[in-house]
Design an enzyme around this catalytic site. Structure first.
Site, PDB file in Angstrom:
ATOM      1  N   ARG A  35      -6.278   3.531  -2.074  1.00  0.00           N
ATOM      2  CA  ARG A  35      -7.446   3.133  -0.588  1.00  0.00           C
ATOM      3  C   ARG A  35      -7.011   2.914   0.820  1.00  0.00           C
ATOM      4  O   ARG A  35      -5.916   2.790   0.709  1.00  0.00           O
ATOM      5  CB  ARG A  35      -7.389   1.244  -1.207  1.00  0.00           C
ATOM      6  CG  ARG A  35      -5.663   1.088  -0.604  1.00  0.00           C
ATOM      7  CD  ARG A  35      -5.541  -0.457  -1.215  1.00  0.00           C
ATOM      8  NE  ARG A  35      -5.468  -0.586  -2.263  1.00  0.00           N
ATOM      9  CZ  ARG A  35      -6.451  -1.244  -3.190  1.00  0.00           C
ATOM     10  NH1 ARG A  35      -7.367  -2.127  -2.538  1.00  0.00           N
ATOM     11  NH2 ARG A  35      -6.239  -1.541  -4.480  1.00  0.00           N
TER      12      ARG A  35
ATOM     13  N   CYS B 262      -2.866   5.994  -0.548  1.00  0.00           N
ATOM     14  CA  CYS B 262      -3.486   7.343  -1.227  1.00  0.00           C
ATOM     15  C   CYS B 262      -4.656   7.227  -2.617  1.00  0.00           C
ATOM     16  O   CYS B 262      -4.969   7.715  -2.509  1.00  0.00           O
ATOM     17  CB  CYS B 262      -2.462   7.855  -2.141  1.00  0.00           C
ATOM     18  SG  CYS B 262      -1.643   6.897  -3.857  1.00  0.00           S
TER      19      CYS B 262
END
Length: 424
Positions: free
Chosen positions: A58, A56
């Site tokens: 990267r 969420c």
């Protein structure tokens, strides 16, 4: 062979762009194979390696490639795979070559590059990414070694520093925000959408506050029921959300869906059915599970993963000493890894030297055996063998020195004594 890391994260790109570049769990294996094919089209003789990490916070690609400009190639692959204009993506990307890529991998694994400093979940996510890359043929000598050392460094950092001791998780931050909206969570009905690791963590934190009820909505009922039982709750199907959403005061969602599960219209109907009683919603998914427009409703308090990240930064000052200690460990391990990479670069040369020397040795040995078979004096044969080996080993360096001129001859003259200085 060039080691590179290319990607974006919560510090370089907004969630709207991160969700466009996110890889679903079922896409990563395919993407690993596609990345290798992408490099192979540029340099067919290469033996490229690739791995993709998508969370969420990267999306990153790690690669080992013989392509001349591997960084640009990796950046263009990410843009092409997701059909994003490269010029739009480029300002948000970090492109890290060689030791910078190694340092980044070590920092990510250790939780130093996370939105929540020192959080442990990223290490598990990285191990999952490596497992998939290996399953789909993306790992070779370089990336395998890089990730194994990343895991080792992460273990050392966590066991020898206090980097994670005061870590405030996303789940804990969500509870803190909910307590600002409601007097007490004990009186609230909580809905969790999804049944993955992050939802389990959130359920644990909210469950500790003893809410009035806990419900888990999941695509697979069996998994949803297993999680709900741990908190004396119940499970529903995702398809039941339109009829159930209005019953909940707190909604926490984190799924791997590529499209929003909860739209503006659905929440508007739920708020109307609740007679405008406030609803607290947390969307930890990337891509997002809840349409961004929902946040504009007067009676809805919607927080994204980036919003929660700002909350958890409050304890960062007290961990500066631990961060400095962790960075020192990482820097030492980076130097060690790069020394290994440098050694790998000369392996073919060393192998050629061994092969050439072995051929010379066998040739002189065969001559000596023939002389002995003819009855020659063994002492004279040994003398001839040693002289022959010496002459052949020195022939190449002597010729190079003889033909070299100027600076090249001076450089060879300084190197040769070091190369031929052996033990006596």
């Amino acid at each position: 062979m060039q080691l590179v890391a290319v990607g974006l994260n919560h510090t370089t790109a907004p969630v709207a762009l991160r969700e466009r570049l996110a890889f679903g769990p079922d896409q990563i294996g395919q993407a690993v194979q596609a990345a290798r094919q992408w490099f192979a089209r540029i340099e067919p003789r290469g033996n490229d390696e690739s791995a993709i990490l998508s969370t969420c916070n990267r999306t990153e690609m790690y690669a080992a490639s013989e392509v001349p400009n591997a960084l640009d190639a990796a950046a263009h692959f990410l843009a092409d795979f997701h059909k994003v204009n490269p010029s739009e993506l480029r300002p948000h990307l970090y492109l890290l070559p060689q030791h910078e890529a190694v340092r980044h991998a070590f920092r990510v694994a250790s939780g130093l590059d996370s939105m929540v400093l020192g959080e442990p979940q990223i290490l598990g996510q990285m191990k999952d990414a490596v497992r998939v890359a290996e399953e789909y043929g993306g790992l070779g000598t370089y990336l395998h070694q890089l990730f194994q050392r990343s895991f080792s460094v992460a273990k050392e950092v966590r066991s020898t520093t206090e980097i994670g001791a005061a870590s405030v998780s996303m789940a804990a931050a969500a509870v803190r925000l909910a307590e600002r909206i409601f007097d007490t969570i004990r009186e609230q009905h909580v809905l969790f959408i999804g049944a993955g690791e992050m939802i389990e963590l959130c359920a644990t934190h909210f469950g500790a506050q003893l809410p009035k009820s806990v419900t888990v909505a999941n695509r697979t009922m069996e998994r949803g029921e297993a999680l709900a039982r741990r908190f004396d709750g119940r499970a529903i199907r995702l398809a039941d959300l339109p009829n159930e959403l209005h019953k909940f005061d707190i909604v926490v969602s984190c799924t791997a869906s590529s499209l929003p599960l909860i739209g503006l219209g659905l929440v508007e109907r739920a708020i109307k059915a609740r007679r405008h009683k406030p609803m607290f919603m947390v969307d930890l998914a990337v891509p997002r599970d809840i349409e961004a427009e929902v946040g504009r409703l007067n009676d809805v308090f919607l927080y994204t993963v980036d919003d929660l990240g700002k909350v958890v930064q409050s304890g960062i000052e007290s961990r500066r000493a631990a961060v400095a200690q962790a960075e020192a460990i990482i820097e030492t391990r980076v130097q060690s890894f790069m020394h290994w990479v440098d050694d790998r670069a000369v392996v073919p040369l060393i192998r050629d030297l061994h092969d050439t020397s072995e051929a010379l040795r066998l040739h002189e040995l065969e001559r000596a055996r023939k002389l002995l078979a003819r009855g020659e004096d063994p002492e004279a044969v040994l003398e001839a063998l040693s002289r022959g080996l010496t002459a052949k080993f020195l022939h190449g360096p002597q010729q190079a020195l003889h033909h070299a001129k100027g600076d090249e001859r001076a450089r060879l003259a300084s190197l040769l004594p070091q190369l031929f200085r052996g033990r006596r």
